[in-house]
Scaffold this active site. Structure first.
Site, short mmCIF file in Angstrom:
data_model
loop_
_atom_site.label_atom_id
_atom_site.label_comp_id
_atom_site.label_asym_id
_atom_site.label_seq_id
_atom_site.Cartn_x
_atom_site.Cartn_y
_atom_site.Cartn_z
N ASP A 71 42.29 -14.31 -85.02
CA ASP A 71 43.02 -15.37 -85.72
C ASP A 71 42.39 -15.68 -87.08
OD1 ASP A 71 44.33 -15.50 -83.31
OD2 ASP A 71 43.98 -17.64 -82.98
N HIS A 224 37.96 -14.57 -83.88
CA HIS A 224 38.36 -15.02 -85.21
C HIS A 224 37.94 -14.04 -86.29
CE1 HIS A 224 38.96 -18.65 -82.88
NE2 HIS A 224 39.84 -18.99 -83.80
ZN LIG Z 1 43.37 -20.54 -86.07
#
Ligand SMILES: [Zn+2]
Length: 268
Positions: A71, A224
């Site tokens: 993400d 991430h």
């Molecule tokens: Zn996010």
């Protein structure tokens, strides 16, 4: 089945042994979170009062499946390193990109896509205060990101990951609006924990995945692609090798892949 299904998504204590809906449903990432049903394997949507989601068709899967997800990118300092590891390991992942970051780094999005990875929408602004003003504000931010992504690579992602995940942010109105827009929500059931602190030690990330993967045959792993998340990059090859040793195949998410979603928002 109607009644049973409703119970399965509203009853927080359901353990997954009472209805066929629950049998193939993976447990959630956070320890102690009960198992719930979202879509079942046949593509039937969850049912709850006022919830109106369309049935879907999902592709069949064989064996143990792992879906790596990244993400918040793309970022010049991290995305190329993640892509190099994925290429080296000969696996693909799903990138939930942020519109603002794509505007700054369209070529990195292009590189993600051209390498065979799946692209999802993680909103334009990733501004929680803005996107969670209501379903309209959420979809408007999603549409803005979609345009940026389309301009860069010519596709309109149908899969969305909500900033922070749906839990605590989504209610039934959001789920209905997202479905009406033709999109599919995506949460996760394994959390590396790489945003638990500014920099989580590599070994902790590996341990989190190892622990949360136990007993699961289908894992959607949250990571991430974010500037500064260097231990995520260090842990990535080890995590991939660990999953390979456990017999997992690697897939990418998409509109025809059964999603994992935290169900709490379905009864708000
Ligand atoms: Zn996010």
């Amino acid at each position: 089945m109607q009644t049973t299904k409703t119970q399965s998504i509203t009853g927080r204590q359901v353990t997954g042994t009472t209805t066929e809906d629950l049998l193939p449903t993976p447990s959630l990432g956070s320890p102690g979170t009960p198992i719930h049903s979202y879509y079942d394997a046949a593509g039937n949507p969850p049912s709850a009062p006022c919830l109106a989601m369309r049935p879907r068709q999902f592709q069949p899967e064989n064996g143990k499946m792992a879906f790596l997800t990244f993400d918040d990118g793309p970022y010049p300092s991290t995305t190329p390193k993640i892509l190099a590891i994925l290429a080296q390991e000969k696996v693909h992942a799903t990138f939930f990109d942020v519109g603002q970051q794509v505007e700054l780094n369209p070529n990195l999005l292009k590189a993600e896509y051209e390498q065979g990875n799946a692209i999802g929408n993680h909103t334009y602004s990733h501004n929680m205060a803005e996107v969670y003003k209501g379903p309209e504000a959420f979809l408007s931010d999603v549409t803005k990101a979609e345009t940026v992504i389309y301009n860069a690579i010519g596709i309109r992602p149908q899969i969305i990951r909500a900033p922070g995940g749906t839990v605590g942010n989504f209610n039934i109105n959001y789920f209905n609006a997202v479905d009406a827009g033709g999109y599919l929500m995506e949460d996760w059931n394994v959390d590396t924990g790489d945003t638990d602190a500014s920099l989580v030690p590599e070994n902790q990330l590996i341990h989190n995945v190892e622990q949360q993967t136990q007993g699961k045959t289908r894992v959607v792993i949250l990571m991430h692609d974010l500037a500064g998340k260097n231990t995520t990059i260090q842990a990535l090859p080890v995590i991939i090798e660990m999953l390979k040793k456990q017999g997992f195949s690697f897939g990418v998410l998409g509109p025809h892949v059964r999603p994992i979603v935290f169900p709490e928002g379905l009864h708000n």
